[in-house]
Design a protein around this motif. Structure first.
Motif, PDB file in Angstrom:
ATOM      1  N   TYR A 138      -3.999   9.131 -16.785  1.00 12.05           N
ATOM      2  CA  TYR A 138      -4.780   9.503 -15.598  1.00 12.05           C
ATOM      3  C   TYR A 138      -5.271   8.277 -14.832  1.00 12.05           C
ATOM      4  N   GLY A 139      -5.605   7.201 -15.564  1.00 14.15           N
ATOM      5  CA  GLY A 139      -6.073   5.999 -14.904  1.00 14.15           C
ATOM      6  C   GLY A 139      -5.002   5.358 -14.034  1.00 14.15           C
ATOM      7  N   THR A 140      -3.757   5.390 -14.485  1.00 13.41           N
ATOM      8  CA  THR A 140      -2.659   4.829 -13.694  1.00 13.41           C
ATOM      9  C   THR A 140      -2.499   5.561 -12.373  1.00 13.41           C
ATOM     10  N   VAL A 141      -2.526   6.882 -12.436  1.00 13.20           N
ATOM     11  CA  VAL A 141      -2.391   7.666 -11.208  1.00 13.20           C
ATOM     12  C   VAL A 141      -3.580   7.440 -10.282  1.00 13.20           C
ATOM     13  N   LEU A 142      -4.774   7.423 -10.844  1.00 14.97           N
ATOM     14  CA  LEU A 142      -5.974   7.254 -10.029  1.00 14.97           C
ATOM     15  C   LEU A 142      -5.985   5.905  -9.326  1.00 14.97           C
ATOM     16  N   VAL A 143      -5.639   4.828 -10.036  1.00 13.92           N
ATOM     17  CA  VAL A 143      -5.661   3.497  -9.435  1.00 13.92           C
ATOM     18  C   VAL A 143      -4.615   3.375  -8.340  1.00 13.92           C
ATOM     19  N   GLN A 144      -3.421   3.902  -8.568  1.00  9.68           N
ATOM     20  CA  GLN A 144      -2.363   3.779  -7.570  1.00  9.68           C
ATOM     21  C   GLN A 144      -2.654   4.596  -6.321  1.00  9.68           C
ATOM     22  N   VAL A 145      -3.237   5.772  -6.485  1.00  7.00           N
ATOM     23  CA  VAL A 145      -3.559   6.595  -5.318  1.00  7.00           C
ATOM     24  C   VAL A 145      -4.735   6.017  -4.546  1.00  7.00           C
ATOM     25  N   ALA A 146      -5.706   5.449  -5.256  1.00 10.79           N
ATOM     26  CA  ALA A 146      -6.929   4.978  -4.609  1.00 10.79           C
ATOM     27  C   ALA A 146      -6.799   3.594  -3.994  1.00 10.79           C
ATOM     28  N   PHE A 147      -5.825   2.790  -4.452  1.00 13.25           N
ATOM     29  CA  PHE A 147      -5.767   1.418  -3.987  1.00 13.25           C
ATOM     30  C   PHE A 147      -5.578   1.291  -2.470  1.00 13.25           C
ATOM     31  N   PRO A 148      -4.684   2.050  -1.814  1.00  4.16           N
ATOM     32  CA  PRO A 148      -4.549   1.890  -0.357  1.00  4.16           C
ATOM     33  C   PRO A 148      -5.853   2.133   0.399  1.00  4.16           C
ATOM     34  N   PHE A 149      -6.731   3.008  -0.126  1.00  6.16           N
ATOM     35  CA  PHE A 149      -8.001   3.261   0.542  1.00  6.16           C
ATOM     36  C   PHE A 149      -9.049   2.198   0.207  1.00  6.16           C
ATOM     37  N   SER A 150      -8.855   1.508  -0.914  1.00  6.94           N
ATOM     38  CA  SER A 150      -9.850   0.523  -1.337  1.00  6.94           C
ATOM     39  C   SER A 150      -9.807  -0.757  -0.517  1.00  6.94           C
ATOM     40  N   VAL A 151      -8.738  -0.976   0.246  1.00  4.57           N
ATOM     41  CA  VAL A 151      -8.662  -2.204   1.043  1.00  4.57           C
ATOM     42  C   VAL A 151      -9.711  -2.224   2.147  1.00  4.57           C
ATOM     43  N   LEU A 152     -10.336  -1.061   2.417  1.00  2.46           N
ATOM     44  CA  LEU A 152     -11.403  -1.015   3.413  1.00  2.46           C
ATOM     45  C   LEU A 152     -12.722  -1.544   2.869  1.00  2.46           C
ATOM     46  N   ASP A 153     -12.826  -1.675   1.562  1.00  2.00           N
ATOM     47  CA  ASP A 153     -14.041  -2.187   0.938  1.00  2.00           C
ATOM     48  C   ASP A 153     -13.670  -3.332   0.006  1.00  2.00           C
ATOM     49  N   ARG A 154     -14.295  -4.485   0.189  1.00  2.00           N
ATOM     50  CA  ARG A 154     -13.891  -5.684  -0.549  1.00  2.00           C
ATOM     51  C   ARG A 154     -14.123  -5.529  -2.048  1.00  2.00           C
ATOM     52  N   ARG A 155     -15.285  -5.027  -2.443  1.00  2.00           N
ATOM     53  CA  ARG A 155     -15.596  -4.933  -3.873  1.00  2.00           C
ATOM     54  C   ARG A 155     -14.677  -3.936  -4.574  1.00  2.00           C
ATOM     55  N   ALA A 156     -14.483  -2.777  -3.955  1.00  2.53           N
ATOM     56  CA  ALA A 156     -13.593  -1.785  -4.567  1.00  2.53           C
ATOM     57  C   ALA A 156     -12.167  -2.317  -4.666  1.00  2.53           C
ATOM     58  N   LYS A 157     -11.736  -3.039  -3.627  1.00  2.00           N
ATOM     59  CA  LYS A 157     -10.373  -3.594  -3.650  1.00  2.00           C
ATOM     60  C   LYS A 157     -10.206  -4.592  -4.788  1.00  2.00           C
ATOM     61  N   ASN A 158     -11.191  -5.456  -4.988  1.00  2.00           N
ATOM     62  CA  ASN A 158     -11.077  -6.470  -6.043  1.00  2.00           C
ATOM     63  C   ASN A 158     -11.060  -5.835  -7.427  1.00  2.00           C
ATOM     64  N   VAL A 159     -11.866  -4.787  -7.621  1.00  2.00           N
ATOM     65  CA  VAL A 159     -11.883  -4.104  -8.918  1.00  2.00           C
ATOM     66  C   VAL A 159     -10.535  -3.437  -9.192  1.00  2.00           C
ATOM     67  N   LEU A 160     -10.026  -2.709  -8.225  1.00  2.00           N
ATOM     68  CA  LEU A 160      -8.738  -2.033  -8.422  1.00  2.00           C
ATOM     69  C   LEU A 160      -7.599  -3.034  -8.534  1.00  2.00           C
ATOM     70  N   CYS A 203       0.831  -1.210   0.000  1.00  2.00           N
ATOM     71  CA  CYS A 203       0.000   0.000   0.000  1.00  2.00           C
ATOM     72  C   CYS A 203       0.863   1.258   0.000  1.00  2.00           C
ATOM     73  N   LEU A 204       1.914   1.267   0.809  1.00  2.00           N
ATOM     74  CA  LEU A 204       2.821   2.420   0.826  1.00  2.00           C
ATOM     75  C   LEU A 204       3.510   2.598  -0.517  1.00  2.00           C
ATOM     76  N   LEU A 205       3.850   1.498  -1.146  1.00  2.00           N
ATOM     77  CA  LEU A 205       4.516   1.580  -2.447  1.00  2.00           C
ATOM     78  C   LEU A 205       3.603   2.223  -3.484  1.00  2.00           C
ATOM     79  N   TYR A 206       2.345   1.777  -3.550  1.00  2.00           N
ATOM     80  CA  TYR A 206       1.414   2.354  -4.522  1.00  2.00           C
ATOM     81  C   TYR A 206       1.090   3.806  -4.184  1.00  2.00           C
ATOM     82  N   ALA A 207       0.924   4.098  -2.902  1.00  2.00           N
ATOM     83  CA  ALA A 207       0.595   5.468  -2.517  1.00  2.00           C
ATOM     84  C   ALA A 207       1.728   6.425  -2.867  1.00  2.00           C
ATOM     85  N   SER A 208       2.958   6.042  -2.525  1.00  2.00           N
ATOM     86  CA  SER A 208       4.097   6.921  -2.834  1.00  2.00           C
ATOM     87  C   SER A 208       4.293   7.068  -4.337  1.00  2.00           C
ATOM     88  N   ALA A 209       4.121   5.958  -5.093  1.00  2.00           N
ATOM     89  CA  ALA A 209       4.270   6.044  -6.549  1.00  2.00           C
ATOM     90  C   ALA A 209       3.206   6.938  -7.159  1.00  2.00           C
TER      91      ALA A 209
END
Length: 403
Positions: free
Chosen positions: A294-316, A241-247
């Motif tokens: 834009y999609g690459t940046v959005l997915v990498q920034v949003a992924f650490p927060f998506s682990v709180l929701d199962r469906r969002a995490k699986n999609v990302l 998560c830290l890796l994706y967030a920092s990237a």
């Protein structure tokens, strides 16, 4: 009354957290998936680079042994290849590294092979850090955390083998590792914190072997093992998560990522263009380039927060898999992409992994039955594979979803 209820709720939550932290069933399938992926990826790398091993890590490589020792002195890193500069030592270590990766892949003696795998990755990577295109960082991180986990609970030879009172193979392997450590220590090749760490791991195995026959001590050791396992998997999740967030946040600061042209410039580099026609076909459509950037940046920034929701995490997570596959194909970084995909396996749902395991078992049963049918037999009926895996002592692991 309200304070008493709040105290009871807090105690109940604390009890649940402690029970989950001490439960060996949590993340058993995730750690097994990462183990198989890491062993297979490292073995594939060693086999693929076997014709070029001399130029990459050998004694006569352009990055000479003197330069490697200077770099190791500056970083205080560890490498077994520093112990000797001979050709025989390098060839033996390279073959042993491939054997360790294969043993980790099939789950043979995972307590020992996972630690030997860390030594293999660190030794080759620190011998020359300029050849693996950033994939070496992910290999190091994942291998270190994997050594703390019980990654052989399922899908391994360790899970099939029942615990024995006299484990001769394990004792021989433990004794051999002790002799190697003693030789390296006496020869002043292994000193400082690395010597303390490796001797501590070796002594921990001795304590486990000596006290596992006592029920009380065994229970305490099992509890410590469960805590280390769950902590290692949790730390790997946090690291990813830290890796994706920092990237992602680092990309936001770049001008080419802000104007939507970063994918165009990356795909146009000659030294990162294994398939020019495919790269040109992609970069010739500005809307696709803009969406991918834009999609690459959005997915990498949003992924650490998506682990709180199962469906969002699986999609990302599926989008991240597609992103890494595209990086491997378009930019010619297969081992970086493969190492990232393997690290992301720790976030897969337990139910999905159990389903994949059951499907593999079913395909293996069909193949075995087809091979067992004699030639000329036309009325042979293949058994229908069951939906569940063969029951054994460790099959109860992983029933709690990581979400």
């Amino acid at each position: 009354m309200t304070s008493q209820l709040s105290d009871m709720d807090g105690k109940l939550i604390l009890d649940r957290v402690l029970a989950r932290a001490c439960d060996a069933r949590v993340w058993a399938y995730q750690s097994a998936a990462v183990r198989i992926g890491m062993g297979g990826a490292w073995l594939l790398l060693l086999v693929h680079e076997f014709p070029r091993r001399e130029r990459m890590w050998g004694p006569d490589a352009p990055w000479s042994r003197r330069l490697a020792e200077h770099s190791l002195d500056q970083s205080h890193a560890f490498s077994v290849l520093r112990w000797s500069g001979g050709q025989v030592w390098f060839e033996v270590f390279y073959l042993l590294s491939a054997a360790v990766a294969a043993a980790l892949l099939v789950g043979w003696r995972t307590r020992t092979t996972s630690l030997l795998f860390v030594i293999s990755v660190l030794s080759l990577d620190h011998r020359n850090e300029n050849v693996l295109n950033a994939g070496d960082t992910i290999f190091r991180i994942t291998a270190i955390y994997l050594a703390f986990t019980r990654c052989g609970q399922v899908w391994s030879l360790d899970a099939r083998r029942r615990e024995r009172q006299r484990d001769r193979t394990g004792a021989i392997l433990w004794s051999f590792c002790g002799l190697v450590l003693a030789w390296a220590t006496l020869a002043a090749q292994l000193t400082g914190g690395w010597a303390l760490l490796l001797w501590g791991c070796w002594a921990g195995q001795a304590v486990w072997r000596g006290l596992r026959a006592r029920p009380g001590a065994r229970r305490t050791l099992e509890l410590i093992g469960h805590l280390l396992h769950n902590g290692g998997v949790l730390m790997l999740m946090i690291q990813v998560c830290l890796l994706y967030a920092s990237a992602g946040w680092y990309k936001i600061q770049g001008v080419s990522w802000q104007d939507g042209t970063a994918v165009y410039w990356s795909a146009g580099l000659d030294w990162l263009e294994p398939y020019p026609s495919l790269s040109h076909a992609l970069t010739s459509h500005p809307l696709i380039v803009l969406a991918l950037t834009y999609g690459t940046v959005l997915v990498q920034v949003a992924f650490p927060f998506s682990v709180l929701d199962r469906r969002a995490k699986n999609v990302l997570l599926a989008l991240l898999f597609a992103e890494h596959i595209g990086i491997g194909l378009l930019l010619g970084l297969p081992y970086f992409s493969l190492s990232m995909i393997v690290a992301d396996l720790v976030f897969l749902p337990t139910g999905f992994l159990r389903g994949v395991g059951a499907r593999v078992v079913g395909l293996r049963a069909r193949f075995t039955a087809a091979v067992a049918v004699p030639k000329g037999t036309t009325s042979g009926r293949l058994p229908t594979p069951g939906a569940r895996e063969p029951a054994h002592e460790s099959d109860s692991a992983g029933q709690v979803s990581p979400s």
